[in-house]
Design an enzyme around this catalytic site. Structure first.
Site, mmCIF file in Angstrom:
data_model
loop_
_atom_site.group_PDB
_atom_site.id
_atom_site.type_symbol
_atom_site.label_atom_id
_atom_site.label_comp_id
_atom_site.label_asym_id
_atom_site.label_seq_id
_atom_site.Cartn_x
_atom_site.Cartn_y
_atom_site.Cartn_z
ATOM 1 N N HIS A 136 24.038 -42.794 29.571
ATOM 2 C CA HIS A 136 22.658 -42.997 29.292
ATOM 3 C C HIS A 136 21.712 -42.527 30.450
ATOM 4 O O HIS A 136 21.852 -43.340 31.517
ATOM 5 C CB HIS A 136 22.340 -44.528 29.093
ATOM 6 C CG HIS A 136 21.029 -44.885 28.629
ATOM 7 N ND1 HIS A 136 20.349 -45.568 29.320
ATOM 8 C CD2 HIS A 136 20.029 -44.403 27.368
ATOM 9 C CE1 HIS A 136 19.043 -45.818 28.760
ATOM 10 N NE2 HIS A 136 19.179 -45.019 27.671
ATOM 11 N N ARG A 137 21.165 -41.595 30.304
ATOM 12 C CA ARG A 137 20.488 -40.755 31.421
ATOM 13 C C ARG A 137 21.318 -40.477 32.457
ATOM 14 O O ARG A 137 20.731 -40.739 33.729
ATOM 15 C CB ARG A 137 19.239 -41.773 31.856
ATOM 16 C CG ARG A 137 18.227 -42.420 30.709
ATOM 17 C CD ARG A 137 17.366 -43.425 31.216
ATOM 18 N NE ARG A 137 16.584 -44.191 30.162
ATOM 19 C CZ ARG A 137 15.941 -45.424 30.304
ATOM 20 N NH1 ARG A 137 15.525 -45.822 31.626
ATOM 21 N NH2 ARG A 137 15.482 -45.910 29.162
ATOM 22 N N GLU A 168 23.370 -38.470 28.237
ATOM 23 C CA GLU A 168 22.090 -38.564 27.373
ATOM 24 C C GLU A 168 21.049 -38.162 28.401
ATOM 25 O O GLU A 168 20.865 -38.640 29.485
ATOM 26 C CB GLU A 168 22.031 -40.003 26.845
ATOM 27 C CG GLU A 168 20.742 -40.126 25.849
ATOM 28 C CD GLU A 168 19.486 -40.679 26.445
ATOM 29 O OE1 GLU A 168 18.695 -40.988 25.663
ATOM 30 O OE2 GLU A 168 19.566 -41.179 27.503
ATOM 31 N N ASP A 211 16.523 -37.287 28.896
ATOM 32 C CA ASP A 211 15.209 -37.517 27.925
ATOM 33 C C ASP A 211 14.543 -36.184 28.288
ATOM 34 O O ASP A 211 14.109 -35.931 29.530
ATOM 35 C CB ASP A 211 14.508 -38.832 28.663
ATOM 36 C CG ASP A 211 15.274 -39.797 28.031
ATOM 37 O OD1 ASP A 211 15.417 -40.301 26.947
ATOM 38 O OD2 ASP A 211 15.837 -40.529 28.917
ATOM 39 N N HIS A 246 12.489 -39.973 31.686
ATOM 40 C CA HIS A 246 12.376 -40.901 30.625
ATOM 41 C C HIS A 246 10.900 -41.404 30.162
ATOM 42 O O HIS A 246 10.532 -41.096 29.303
ATOM 43 C CB HIS A 246 13.233 -42.055 31.014
ATOM 44 C CG HIS A 246 13.112 -43.243 29.852
ATOM 45 N ND1 HIS A 246 12.051 -44.322 29.770
ATOM 46 C CD2 HIS A 246 13.845 -43.415 28.644
ATOM 47 C CE1 HIS A 246 12.132 -44.954 28.945
ATOM 48 N NE2 HIS A 246 13.371 -44.347 27.847
ATOM 49 N N GLU A 271 17.487 -36.162 23.991
ATOM 50 C CA GLU A 271 16.530 -36.937 23.390
ATOM 51 C C GLU A 271 15.405 -36.260 23.415
ATOM 52 O O GLU A 271 14.760 -35.903 24.630
ATOM 53 C CB GLU A 271 16.302 -38.392 23.768
ATOM 54 C CG GLU A 271 15.251 -39.246 23.293
ATOM 55 C CD GLU A 271 15.019 -40.592 23.518
ATOM 56 O OE1 GLU A 271 16.036 -41.252 24.036
ATOM 57 O OE2 GLU A 271 13.913 -41.347 23.042
ATOM 58 N N LYS A 312 11.768 -37.251 24.027
ATOM 59 C CA LYS A 312 11.034 -38.217 24.141
ATOM 60 C C LYS A 312 9.377 -38.166 23.936
ATOM 61 O O LYS A 312 8.851 -37.227 24.676
ATOM 62 C CB LYS A 312 11.202 -38.721 25.732
ATOM 63 C CG LYS A 312 10.544 -39.899 26.266
ATOM 64 C CD LYS A 312 10.905 -41.280 25.344
ATOM 65 C CE LYS A 312 12.410 -41.885 25.786
ATOM 66 N NZ LYS A 312 12.594 -42.824 24.946
HETATM 67 O O1 G3P Z 1 20.225 -42.874 23.618
HETATM 68 C C1 G3P Z 1 19.367 -44.109 23.151
HETATM 69 C C2 G3P Z 1 18.278 -44.574 24.176
HETATM 70 O O2 G3P Z 1 18.235 -43.806 25.197
HETATM 71 C C3 G3P Z 1 17.110 -44.805 23.585
HETATM 72 O O3 G3P Z 1 16.433 -45.452 24.436
HETATM 73 O O4 G3P Z 1 14.322 -45.799 25.858
HETATM 74 O O5 G3P Z 1 16.510 -45.406 27.059
HETATM 75 O O6 G3P Z 1 15.263 -43.660 25.837
HETATM 76 P P1 G3P Z 1 15.497 -44.999 25.966
HETATM 77 CA CA CA Z 2 16.916 -41.747 25.924
#
Ligand code: G3P
Ligand code: CA
Length: 280
Positions: A39-40, A66, A68, A81, A140, A142
């Site tokens: 994640h990120r 992942e 953003d 993000h 993602e 964003k």
């Molecule tokens: O990949 C799911 C997650 O990234 C969604 O929430 O706020 O971390 O972008 P957030």
């Molecule tokens: Ca994200």
């Protein structure tokens, strides 16, 4: 299922890998791989959405990173993000109000520790060029409502690299903005699409059926995941990836729930050799 190629790689692995053959021989039940999504990047260990975090995720054998995606004032797609730069850099203001040169001059590493000083906000191009073919990329969009036309720009970048037919490349696009994902699906019909939510209102039979028209993944926060929800999502032909794991307990919960992918700040909480075994 809207798209047809998901999981193909794992089927091939099952056929040809000695380890997987052992797993297959142990039981006749359904055997599925749980994808480990950093994640990120491996953001538990390095500053989120920087090369340091993405390199760390690759080192840790994550299946996907992942990212953003947002856009600078002068149209560059950048990886960050928050819609403001304040939390993760030494600057202030909205991403959309800063030029690429201004964004690029910021220190995006020091907030995580002095050893990361000088990390920069990456561009979408840089991420694609450095990581495609090496690790899956969960893209993602964003707050795409702030960036009219960002879907077309993302589609163009993928097409330039022949990533709009991701047979062998692991590319998924997701967002909390469902209209944006409908548009993305029409622009890139072969690229898997995910919808993100933390709302139980989006888990009704009707809502899930509507998502299944254009989405391949239903990606909820883990607080709303239940076995019934996972079954429902699977019965509609979608996969389910859940977020954001920041503890071993949360990772183990999602493994028990039989989700398809776990989105985590700590890739080591999701053992890459663990598989999710479901009895027939
Ligand atoms: O990949 C799911 C997650 O990234 C969604 O929430 O706020 O971390 O972008 P957030
Ligand atoms: Ca994200």
């Amino acid at each position: 299922m809207k798209k047809t190629l998901l999981g193909t790689g794992f089927v091939l692995t099952l056929l040809f890998s000695p380890i997987s053959q052992t797993f297959a021989a142990e039981s006749t039940g359904e055997l599925r791989q749980v994808d480990n999504v950093a994640h990120r990047g491996a953001s538990g260990y390095a500053p989120e959405n920087t090369m340091a975090a993405f390199d760390k995720a690759v080192d840790m054998k994550a299946d996907y990173i992942e990212i953003d995606v947002q856009r600078s004032k002068d149209g560059e797609l950048v990886i960050i993000h928050d819609t403001k730069v304040d939390r993760t850099t030494d600057g202030t203001g909205y991403v959309k109000d800063l030029t690429f040169e201004q964004l690029r001059s910021l220190d995006a590493g020091s907030f995580k520790g002095e050893q990361f000083a000088g990390e920069k906000i990456p561009t979408f191009d840089e991420i694609l060029d450095r990581y495609h073919g090496k690790v899956g990329i969960l893209i993602e969009l964003k707050a795409p409502e702030l960036y009219p036309g960002i879907e077309e720009s993302v589609a163009e970048e993928l097409k330039e690299r022949n990533l709009e037919h991701p047979q062998n490349e692991k590319i998924i696009i997701q967002s909390f903005n469902f209209d944006s994902m409908k548009k993305m699906d029409s622009l890139l019909p072969k690229v898997p699409i995910g919808v993100l939510t933390s709302s139980k209102a989006h888990t009704t039979e009707q809502a899930l059926t509507d998502f299944a028209v254009y989405a391949d993944y239903f990606n909820p926060s883990y607080g709303i995941v239940t076995e019934d929800l996972v079954d429902q999502v699977h019965s509609l032909g979608m996969k389910i990836s859940s977020w954001t794991v920041r503890s071993q307990v949360a990772a183990d919960f999602l493994l028990d729930m039989d989700v398809d992918a776990i989105i985590t700040d700590y890739p080591d909480y999701v053992d890459p050799r663990k598989t999710n075994y479901k009895s027939p």
